[in-house]
Design an enzyme around this catalytic site. Structure first.
Site, mmCIF file in Angstrom:
data_model
loop_
_atom_site.group_PDB
_atom_site.id
_atom_site.type_symbol
_atom_site.label_atom_id
_atom_site.label_comp_id
_atom_site.label_asym_id
_atom_site.label_seq_id
_atom_site.Cartn_x
_atom_site.Cartn_y
_atom_site.Cartn_z
ATOM 1 N N GLU A 1 1.018 -1.208 0.118
ATOM 2 C CA GLU A 1 0.079 0.013 -0.075
ATOM 3 C C GLU A 1 0.919 1.086 0.008
ATOM 4 O OE1 GLU A 1 -2.149 3.106 1.301
ATOM 5 O OE2 GLU A 1 -2.407 1.918 3.127
ATOM 6 N N CYS B 1 -2.622 8.734 2.955
ATOM 7 C CA CYS B 1 -2.136 8.291 1.532
ATOM 8 C C CYS B 1 -3.402 8.478 0.886
ATOM 9 C CB CYS B 1 -2.365 6.514 1.652
ATOM 10 S SG CYS B 1 -0.732 6.195 2.505
HETATM 11 C C1 UN1 Z 1 -3.402 5.610 4.819
HETATM 12 O O1 UN1 Z 1 -3.023 6.741 4.671
HETATM 13 O O2 UN1 Z 1 -2.130 4.752 4.965
HETATM 14 O O3 UN1 Z 1 -8.852 6.015 4.274
HETATM 15 C C2 UN1 Z 1 -4.373 5.098 5.285
HETATM 16 C C3 UN1 Z 1 -8.490 6.685 5.123
HETATM 17 C C4 UN1 Z 1 -7.814 5.807 6.369
HETATM 18 C C5 UN1 Z 1 -6.767 4.963 6.312
HETATM 19 C C6 UN1 Z 1 -5.609 5.816 5.449
HETATM 20 N N1 UN1 Z 1 -9.018 5.088 6.647
HETATM 21 O O4 UN1 Z 1 -8.150 7.855 4.802
#
Ligand code: UN1
Length: 506
Positions: free
Chosen positions: A261, A295
């Site tokens: 990821e 992310c």
């Molecule tokens: C991340 O930034 O690695 O959907 C995960 C989202 C969170 C998870 C982000 N539930 O923004």
């Protein structure tokens, strides 16, 4: 406040960052400082694991696997249920530690622990649903079916921005699937990891299950060691695309499995029919929330030209109303970036943006106060600007405009990453086009909500340079197990598949 929190979570001034069935008192790696990014102050020190320490942890996980895989999955689910209860009990403290060490505002720190709890609940249910198919056999008196077996110890490499939730996505699934876990947390957030390990040990150790969940806070050499370690059939890694490429290559060399990821560069299309009030609120959370360090953070806003001026005016005005402050204080919406180097990346990006012809509409500067604060920034960008193809982990929002939806979708998909995406529209055709195979090319696609803040029930992950992995809900559990196809002959003849004949007189 800090000292009592430290006590309640059983953290000390100097902590071992390595647990492999027991805490390793003197791991051989270097000693690092965990900083509070809102003040720059040292929270505590952590002794990292070296290569030999990792080896002990990995050996121990393999030993734990032998027993753990024999426990029926619903009983493993019961252990995960107890871990979920333990997290519920300590939600407030752990959430505060996330706030102090990762700089997330209070409600996001708590939300992160909630995400762990949700994952445990999900995994408990899953522990009774690790279904395999029964398939119609072409041969008489034969039964064809598949079943899922535990895989082995799983390496979990996590990033600073979700210092505990992403571990839970992996660990909760791995546990019910029958896999022990070795967790390598970010060096920027080792304390939250140590606190979680202490909490889960309370559940595991009295039940003779020490070593089912393990920790190895360490530098990137140990990350490479994990990737190369044939004892780990699966390595799950969250972080930069550069890190993911290196892990993927090393894991692939030994034909292991990786679950990646990596970077996102998420876009949101605001169409002519969009409800602008709704879009505005969603954009603010998605672009400024978590100081732009998700992310899934919104980085590229692709607005129909008829709304561009109005939306930009309203957005820049709203940006002035964002309360910047200490993340644990009531009312703060924007806390710090994680580190000095993150601030440097932000300021470098601003320089590059200007060089490439971008116009900074608001923000663009480091904030003059203790800690690692920057102004949330809006940039009028052009499609040809190279920098909009890169993920800068900071609250910088690029605004682009379009005329036809096809053009917007092409712009949207025209980046190397493919994590999350969104469209605001009140037209059914536009929504469906965005969700069609020729629409968004991302792992996550939303209509009338922003790209960030996914629930755990769905599979989380993305395409292209985001790495292709899927974690958390839906059937992401399958990556943590090995599939076995079984054929059983309950007859007295031996028919061969595809009608092949092979009759030898016996
Ligand atoms: C991340 O930034 O690695 O959907 C995960 C989202 C969170 C998870 C982000 N539930 O923004």
């Amino acid at each position: 406040m800090w000292q009592s929190l430290l006590g309640r979570l059983r953290l000390r001034d100097i902590n071992s960052g390595v647990y492999g069935g027991r805490w390793l008192d003197r791991p051989s790696g270097e000693t690092i400082e965990s900083l509070n990014p809102a003040t720059g102050e040292v929270l505590a020190r952590v002794l990292l694991g070296g290569e030999n320490d990792y080896d002990v942890v990995a050996g121990n996980s393999l030993a734990a696997f032998a027993a753990w895989r024999k426990m029926p999955p619903p009983q493993r689910g019961e252990i995960v249920r107890l871990i979920g209860e333990q997290l519920r009990k300590h939600k407030d403290d752990l959430g505060m530690l996330v706030t102090l060490e990762a700089g997330k505002i209070r409600s996001e720190g708590l939300g992160e622990v909630q995400e762990m709890i949700d994952m445990c609940d999900f995994a408990v249910g899953l522990s009774r649903q690790l279904y395999g198919l029964t398939i119609a056999s072409e041969r008489p008196e034969h039964r064809l079916f598949e079943q899922w077996h535990p895989l082995g110890p799983v390496g979990v490499i996590t990033a600073f921005n979700f210092p505990v939730a992403v571990w839970a996505w992996n660990a909760a699934l791995a546990l019910v699937c029958g896999d022990p876990v070795i967790w390598k947390p970010s060096q920027l957030t080792p304390l939250t990891a140590i606190a979680v390990q202490q909490l889960v040990n309370d559940i595991l150790e009295p039940r003779g299950l020490a070593g089912v969940l393990n920790l190895c806070a360490a530098d990137r050499d140990v990350g490479e060691q994990m990737a190369a370690d044939g004892r780990l059939p699966l390595v799950s890694a969250t972080g930069s695309t550069a890190m993911g490429k290196s892990v993927a290559k090393t894991v692939a060399e030994r034909l292991g499995r990786s679950l990646l990821e990596l970077g996102g560069n998420n876009g949101c299309i605001v169409t002519e029919s969009a409800d602008l009030d709704l879009a505005l609120r969603a954009i603010l959370f998605a672009a400024v929330g978590t100081a732009g360090q998700r992310c899934t953070t919104l980085r590229r806003l692709i607005v129909h030209e008829s709304h561009a001026e109005q939306l930009v005016t309203r957005l820049t005005k709203a940006y002035q109303n964002i309360t910047v402050g200490l993340p644990w204080e009531e009312g703060t919406l924007l806390g710090p970036l994680i580190s000095e180097s993150a601030v440097k990346q932000y300021t470098t990006a601003i320089t590059t943006i200007k060089q490439q012809g971008g116009e900074v509409l608001c923000g663009g500067k480091q904030i003059d106060r203790a800690g690692y604060y920057v102004q949330p920034t809006i940039v009028r960008a052009k499609p040809a600007m190279e920098i909009i193809k890169h993920e800068t982990f900071a609250p910088i929002l690029y605004v682009l405009t379009y005329r036809e939806l096809e053009e917007a979708i092409a712009l949207h998909n025209g980046v190397p990453q493919g994590l999350s995406s969104a469209i605001f529209t009140d037209r059914f055709r536009e929504a469906e086009q965005f969700l069609s195979p020729w629409g968004s090319d991302c792992g996550i696609a939303n209509v009338n909500l922003g790209p960030s803040g996914a629930e755990i029930g769905g599979a989380f992950g993305g395409e292209k340079e985001t790495g292709g992995g899927r974690e958390a809900g839906s059937d992401a559990w399958k990556t943590y197990m090995r599939r076995q196809t079984c054929t059983l002959n309950f007859g007295k003849t031996l028919p061969l598949a595809q009608g092949v004949k092979f009759d030898v007189g016996v």
